[in-house]
Scaffold this motif. Structure first.
Motif, PDB file in Angstrom:
ATOM      1  N   PRO A 140       0.824  -1.214   0.000  1.00  0.00           N
ATOM      2  CA  PRO A 140       0.000   0.000   0.000  1.00  0.00           C
ATOM      3  C   PRO A 140       0.858   1.263   0.000  1.00  0.00           C
ATOM      4  CG  PRO A 140      -0.005  -1.031   2.167  1.00  0.00           C
ATOM      5  CD  PRO A 140       0.666  -1.988   1.246  1.00  0.00           C
ATOM      6  N   ARG A 141       0.502   2.164  -0.880  1.00  0.00           N
ATOM      7  CA  ARG A 141       1.278   3.404  -1.018  1.00  0.00           C
ATOM      8  C   ARG A 141       0.471   4.596  -0.485  1.00  0.00           C
ATOM      9  NH1 ARG A 141       3.325   0.000  -4.770  1.00  0.00           N
ATOM     10  NH2 ARG A 141       5.563   0.224  -5.288  1.00  0.00           N
ATOM     11  N   TYR A 142      -0.123   4.392   0.674  1.00  0.00           N
ATOM     12  CA  TYR A 142      -0.857   5.494   1.313  1.00  0.00           C
ATOM     13  C   TYR A 142      -0.826   5.293   2.824  1.00  0.00           C
ATOM     14  CZ  TYR A 142      -4.472   1.860   1.081  1.00  0.00           C
ATOM     15  OH  TYR A 142      -5.161   0.674   1.176  1.00  0.00           O
ATOM     16  N   ALA A 143      -1.011   6.347   3.529  1.00  0.00           N
ATOM     17  CA  ALA A 143      -1.070   6.324   4.990  1.00  0.00           C
ATOM     18  C   ALA A 143      -2.041   7.417   5.434  1.00  0.00           C
ATOM     19  CB  ALA A 143       0.312   6.553   5.601  1.00  0.00           C
ATOM     20  N   GLN A 144      -2.449   7.324   6.665  1.00  0.00           N
ATOM     21  CA  GLN A 144      -3.417   8.301   7.185  1.00  0.00           C
ATOM     22  C   GLN A 144      -2.722   9.571   7.672  1.00  0.00           C
ATOM     23  OE1 GLN A 144      -5.427   6.260  10.330  1.00  0.00           O
ATOM     24  NE2 GLN A 144      -7.209   5.795   9.096  1.00  0.00           N
ATOM     25  N   PRO A 145      -3.358  10.690   7.444  1.00  0.00           N
ATOM     26  CA  PRO A 145      -2.905  11.902   8.142  1.00  0.00           C
ATOM     27  C   PRO A 145      -3.394  11.840   9.590  1.00  0.00           C
ATOM     28  CG  PRO A 145      -4.848  12.403   6.860  1.00  0.00           C
ATOM     29  CD  PRO A 145      -4.504  10.958   6.566  1.00  0.00           C
ATOM     30  N   GLY A 146      -2.802  12.604  10.438  1.00  0.00           N
ATOM     31  CA  GLY A 146      -3.275  12.644  11.819  1.00  0.00           C
ATOM     32  C   GLY A 146      -4.548  13.457  11.927  1.00  0.00           C
ATOM     33  N   GLU A 147      -5.324  13.199  12.974  1.00  0.00           N
ATOM     34  CA  GLU A 147      -6.531  13.997  13.199  1.00  0.00           C
ATOM     35  C   GLU A 147      -6.144  15.437  13.517  1.00  0.00           C
ATOM     36  OE1 GLU A 147     -10.146  11.213  14.796  1.00  0.00           O
ATOM     37  OE2 GLU A 147      -8.806  12.082  16.280  1.00  0.00           O
ATOM     38  N   PRO A 148      -6.944  16.375  13.095  1.00  0.00           N
ATOM     39  CA  PRO A 148      -6.597  17.789  13.336  1.00  0.00           C
ATOM     40  C   PRO A 148      -6.739  18.153  14.806  1.00  0.00           C
ATOM     41  CG  PRO A 148      -8.778  17.618  12.346  1.00  0.00           C
ATOM     42  CD  PRO A 148      -8.208  16.227  12.346  1.00  0.00           C
ATOM     43  N   MET A 149      -6.148  19.257  15.170  1.00  0.00           N
ATOM     44  CA  MET A 149      -6.230  19.756  16.541  1.00  0.00           C
ATOM     45  C   MET A 149      -7.575  20.448  16.755  1.00  0.00           C
ATOM     46  SD  MET A 149      -3.556  22.833  15.933  1.00  0.00           S
ATOM     47  CE  MET A 149      -3.814  24.048  14.626  1.00  0.00           C
ATOM     48  N   GLN A 150      -7.914  20.659  18.007  1.00  0.00           N
ATOM     49  CA  GLN A 150      -9.112  21.398  18.377  1.00  0.00           C
ATOM     50  C   GLN A 150      -8.696  22.708  19.045  1.00  0.00           C
ATOM     51  OE1 GLN A 150     -11.774  19.035  20.771  1.00  0.00           O
ATOM     52  NE2 GLN A 150     -11.445  17.195  19.551  1.00  0.00           N
TER      53      GLN A 150
END
Length: 387
Positions: A140-150
């Protein structure tokens, strides 16, 4: 004049964003097709409120206008997990209520020592491509970005926690009584509104026992509509177990003055009428025996609540007052009401105009942690399922 008693502050808070998962394919000398080995990103730090009985005002937060948590670190190759951002703890005195500074909506409440409330949760770290490997997708050539801050700008408002709250018109003798019963030394003078800020005192009782008494600035007619100082400080007696109404013996009509105070409390918060109440007639040292007897007979017919006659200067009736307060505080009905009030305490949303005197918080330029960090909108996360 700047006061050390600070009962509300405005703070801009921001949690940390989650670190990005790594998209990495392993290529080494003896394993040129090693497959995916991208690690997960670390979680961002959270903003956590923590009750601390060592604080009794918000003075320590007065000049701390920005509270930012750390971002999570990005994942790396060889399944390296990104570092987790450190949580930031904000110690607040017990009885602190938090509102959204932009909408006025109630957010949370901290009532007990050691109680922790997550104000803003840090973003979860994104998964690396190692987590997405399967028999049909071995590289797989994809990964998740992190969740944004609040991010949220909040107003913290303090409501003092005390056993007994003093309620009375200006110059009713509240500060004099507090100084007579405890080691507190509030300002005392013969002009109205001597007390400009609440005071707390610990009242010693028999066998080493004690209870806490709170004195607030005098209430005048129309205080619930903003007249005088009552509107700002009335909230400090919302959480008192017992209300001690104080009316001086020199008053033209003691019953009328007591009813005036009761109406102002009802206008501010009708639930305050459910609290146990005691009426203390102060400055009785100016009365002779005959006048004192007549006054007792008159009040016995007019009021159904406990009445005590005192003089803080001479000490007349002080011990009787302490006995009566201790008896009311420990009565079964008052204990039951206290438990119910704590479980069903309802906070109303506030009008932002009430905090108009709080200054706007200037923007704070923050250095970027990593050059490759990016901000993701919520739409960027819809393609990924966080586990």
């Amino acid at each position: 004049m700047n006061s050390n008693f600070v009962d509300y502050v405005k703070i801009r808070c921001r949690s940390g964003k989650g670190g990005r998962g790594s998209m990495h394919l392993k290529h080494v000398k003896y394993n040129p097709n090693g497959g995916p080995d991208g690690g997960d990103g670390g979680k961002g730090g959270s903003i956590i409120l923590r009750g601390n009985h060592n604080y009794w005002t918000l003075l320590h937060l007065r000049y701390q206008q920005h509270v930012y948590a750390e971002h999570g670190g990005n994942g790396g190759h060889d399944k390296r997990h990104g570092t987790d951002g450190k949580d930031v703890y904000i110690d607040v005195p017990c009885g602190t209520v938090v509102y959204n500074a932009e909408t006025g909506k109630y957010v949370c409440d901290v009532m007990r020592d050691g109680q922790e409330v997550v104000l803003l949760k840090g973003g979860r770290g994104g998964l690396g491509n190692f987590q997405f490997r399967s028999a049909t997708n071995q590289a797989p050539r994809y990964a998740q970005p992190g969740e944004p801050m609040q991010e949220m700008t909040v107003i913290m408002e303090l409501k003092l926690l005390a056993d007994v709250g003093l309620v009375g018109l200006p110059n009713a003798g509240k500060s004099t009584l507090l100084s007579a019963l405890s080691s507190a030394r509030p300002k005392i003078a013969n002009y109205p509104f001597t007390t400009l800020e609440p005071s707390l005192g610990i009242v010693p009782y028999r066998s080493g026992q004690s209870f806490v008494m709170a004195d607030i600035p005098g209430i005048i007619e129309g205080a619930a509509e903003g007249k005088g100082l009552g509107l700002r400080f009335l909230r400090h007696i919302e959480r008192n177990s017992l209300l001690l109404f104080m009316v001086p013996a020199e008053s033209d009509d003691i019953r009328k003055e007591y009813e005036l105070l009761l109406r102002e409390l009802e206008k501010f918060n009708p639930d305050m009428l459910q609290k146990h109440r005691v009426l203390a007639v102060t400055k009785c040292d100016i009365l002779d025996e005959e006048l004192l007897t007549m006054l007792k007979e008159e009040l016995e017919n007019l009021t159904s609540l406990p009445v005590v006659f005192i003089s803080s200067v001479t000490g007349f009736g002080i011990e009787d007052l302490k006995d009566l307060l201790w008896q009311e505080l420990n009565s079964e009905s008052n204990k039951i009401q206290g438990v119910i009030a704590e479980e069903t305490l309802v906070h109303r949303d506030r009008d932002i105009a009430d905090f108009a005197d709080l200054e706007d918080i200037p923007d704070d330029e923050e250095e970027t942690q990593n050059d490759d960090d990016e901000m993701y909108d919520a739409e960027d996360l819809e393609d990924f399922e966080y586990v």
